[in-house]
Design an enzyme around this catalytic site. Structure first.
Site, PDB file in Angstrom:
ATOM      1  N   PRO A  25     -13.127  29.626 -20.548  1.00 16.85           N
ATOM      2  CA  PRO A  25     -13.870  29.872 -21.790  1.00 16.85           C
ATOM      3  C   PRO A  25     -14.078  31.368 -22.000  1.00 16.85           C
ATOM      4  O   PRO A  25     -14.533  32.066 -21.103  1.00 16.85           O
ATOM      5  CB  PRO A  25     -15.200  29.147 -21.563  1.00 16.85           C
ATOM      6  CG  PRO A  25     -15.320  29.016 -20.069  1.00 16.85           C
ATOM      7  CD  PRO A  25     -13.937  28.947 -19.530  1.00 16.85           C
ATOM      8  N   CYS A  27     -15.687  33.781 -25.082  1.00 20.20           N
ATOM      9  CA  CYS A  27     -16.352  33.799 -26.380  1.00 20.20           C
ATOM     10  C   CYS A  27     -15.594  34.664 -27.392  1.00 20.20           C
ATOM     11  O   CYS A  27     -15.139  35.756 -27.066  1.00 20.20           O
ATOM     12  CB  CYS A  27     -17.782  34.308 -26.238  1.00 20.20           C
ATOM     13  SG  CYS A  27     -18.865  33.153 -25.381  1.00 20.20           S
ATOM     14  N   TYR A 190     -26.607  32.966 -17.337  1.00 23.33           N
ATOM     15  CA  TYR A 190     -27.139  32.156 -18.430  1.00 23.33           C
ATOM     16  C   TYR A 190     -28.114  31.119 -17.876  1.00 23.33           C
ATOM     17  O   TYR A 190     -28.425  31.120 -16.694  1.00 23.33           O
ATOM     18  CB  TYR A 190     -25.990  31.574 -19.250  1.00 23.33           C
ATOM     19  CG  TYR A 190     -25.158  32.679 -19.892  1.00 23.33           C
ATOM     20  CD1 TYR A 190     -25.737  33.585 -20.780  1.00 23.33           C
ATOM     21  CD2 TYR A 190     -23.826  32.876 -19.558  1.00 23.33           C
ATOM     22  CE1 TYR A 190     -25.008  34.631 -21.329  1.00 23.33           C
ATOM     23  CE2 TYR A 190     -23.081  33.913 -20.107  1.00 23.33           C
ATOM     24  CZ  TYR A 190     -23.682  34.795 -20.991  1.00 23.33           C
ATOM     25  OH  TYR A 190     -22.964  35.832 -21.537  1.00 23.33           O
ATOM     26  N   LEU A 316      -9.203  38.482 -12.512  1.00 18.31           N
ATOM     27  CA  LEU A 316      -8.101  39.426 -12.342  1.00 18.31           C
ATOM     28  C   LEU A 316      -6.883  38.768 -11.707  1.00 18.31           C
ATOM     29  O   LEU A 316      -6.243  39.320 -10.812  1.00 18.31           O
ATOM     30  CB  LEU A 316      -8.560  40.647 -11.539  1.00 18.31           C
ATOM     31  CG  LEU A 316      -9.624  41.529 -12.213  1.00 18.31           C
ATOM     32  CD1 LEU A 316      -9.966  42.721 -11.345  1.00 18.31           C
ATOM     33  CD2 LEU A 316      -9.161  41.994 -13.594  1.00 18.31           C
ATOM     34  N   GLY A 338      -7.555  34.497 -17.834  1.00 16.42           N
ATOM     35  CA  GLY A 338      -8.393  34.897 -18.955  1.00 16.42           C
ATOM     36  C   GLY A 338      -7.803  35.993 -19.810  1.00 16.42           C
ATOM     37  O   GLY A 338      -7.077  35.744 -20.773  1.00 16.42           O
TER      38      GLY A 338
END
Length: 368
Positions: A25, A27, A190, A316, A338
């Site tokens: 995920p 954003c 979070y 990475l 990512g």
């Protein structure tokens, strides 16, 4: 039996993912901040996700999707707190499935890190409650993320229980929207992570104090989501394996540790979690993190070896041979690519070509 490679399928419960190249995920901060379209995926989200599916990615986890309006990191985040949002996701999940990609979604609540600008606007500064689109965050304890952030309101026990219900409601909508896997966001500072870490959780009631108290909220969320999520479909949990505090002898602060993560992984597995998505950090803005290629893989490997829970490694991982080795050496069951997938939507196809594997290719592109 052939050796496990980056391009062999992986089955969790009754769901088979076609390969081990997954997208984490990330954003996009591209939804409307207010009104009926708040939290609703747009053409940007469709195009962004569809491109990676056409590129052969085996599983795509949609960015942190808030279970309530105040749970958004920024006002521009996606959400699954209403049926309008769920319906809008159907177009995306349908296309991903058509490409042979498993659609997954990360459900989260930002807690004390909520109410911020988009990262490319004033470096993502905190929005004050009185500003347009700003609000007062909530958290386990009234401790701000940084001096620049608004001090959050401490959640009451009734509010905590209400939030547990909101995670379950969002999971139910995720199913209606066509998602085949749900990931709970327990990482990167979070809300769930804020409950886990003694650095952010100063409560003295049943949701704080010792290890069992601090993991209570996470387990209650897992139980509530597992109760509405089909038995045949997998549930993921993303964790920050360390806050990079306790392990640093030059930092006197107490944080969540890699040993805590292994212990939590065993509990999560007992409560119905099928895979741990292992990242690190994010709880405090000034932890010392020495990032290097694959620097988070050992934390995933420890969970796999010591808790026996399937894991996905992230951090990475950019080179096909590097990703292949992580899987073939048994250090993780899948890799989450990512930033490299942001740079190259067809990374999976290029890696397959380099390594002698194969991924799904749209028939429209076969002439190429």
């Amino acid at each position: 039996m052939s050796a496990t490679t980056l391009f062999t399928p992986h089955t969790l419960r009754e769901l088979t993912v076609p390969n081990r190249v997954w997208m984490p995920p990330m954003c996009q901060y591209s939804a409307a901040p207010a009104g009926e379209a708040a939290g609703v995926p747009t053409d940007w989200h469709y195009t962004h996700l569809a491109a990676r599916a056409a590129g052969g990615t085996g599983l795509i986890i949609v960015e942190a999707t808030a279970v309530s309006p105040e749970g958004r990191i920024s006002p521009y985040d996606l959400g699954l707190w209403n049926d309008t949002q769920a319906e809008a996701f159907r177009r995306i999940t349908s296309f991903l499935k058509e490409q042979g990609t498993v659609p997954a979604v990360q459900l989260g609540h930002a807690g004390r890190k909520a109410s911020t600008e988009r990262p490319w606007v004033e470096r993502g500064r905190a929005l004050a409650p009185e500003e347009e689109h700003g609000w007062t965050p909530v958290a386990p304890s009234a401790v701000p993320f940084s001096p620049a952030h608004t001090t959050p309101d401490e959640l009451t026990v009734d509010q905590i229980r209400e939030l547990v219900g909101k995670f379950a409601e969002a999971a139910r909508r995720a199913l209606e929207a066509g998602f085949q896997a749900v990931e709970l966001h327990g990482a990167h500072g979070y809300l769930i992570h804020q409950f886990l870490s003694p650095q952010s959780n100063h409560r003295t009631d049943a949701y704080g104090g010792d290890f069992q108290g601090r993991i209570r909220f996470a387990l209650e969320v897992v139980d509530a989501v597992r109760a509405v999520w089909p038995e045949e479909l997998p549930l993921f949990f993303r964790v920050s394996a360390t806050d990079w505090l306790t392990e640093n002898p030059q930092d006197g602060r107490e944080g969540w540790t890699s040993e805590d993560t292994v212990r939590l992984a065993k509990e999560l597995q007992a409560h119905g979690v099928d895979l741990l998505d292992v990242s690190t950090g994010g709880l405090v803005p000034d932890a010392r993190i020495e990032a290097a290629p694959g620097f988070q893989v050992p934390f995933a490997e420890a969970v796999r070896n010591e808790a026996g829970l399937p894991v996905a490694a992230v951090g990475l991982i950019t080179d096909p041979a590097q990703a292949q080795a992580i899987v073939t050496d048994g250090r993780a069951d899948a890799v989450l690519i990512g930033r490299e997938l942001l740079r190259n939507p067809f990374w999976a196809r290029h890696a397959a070509g380099e390594l002698g594997g194969a991924v799904h290719s749209p028939v429209q592109y076969h002439r190429a």
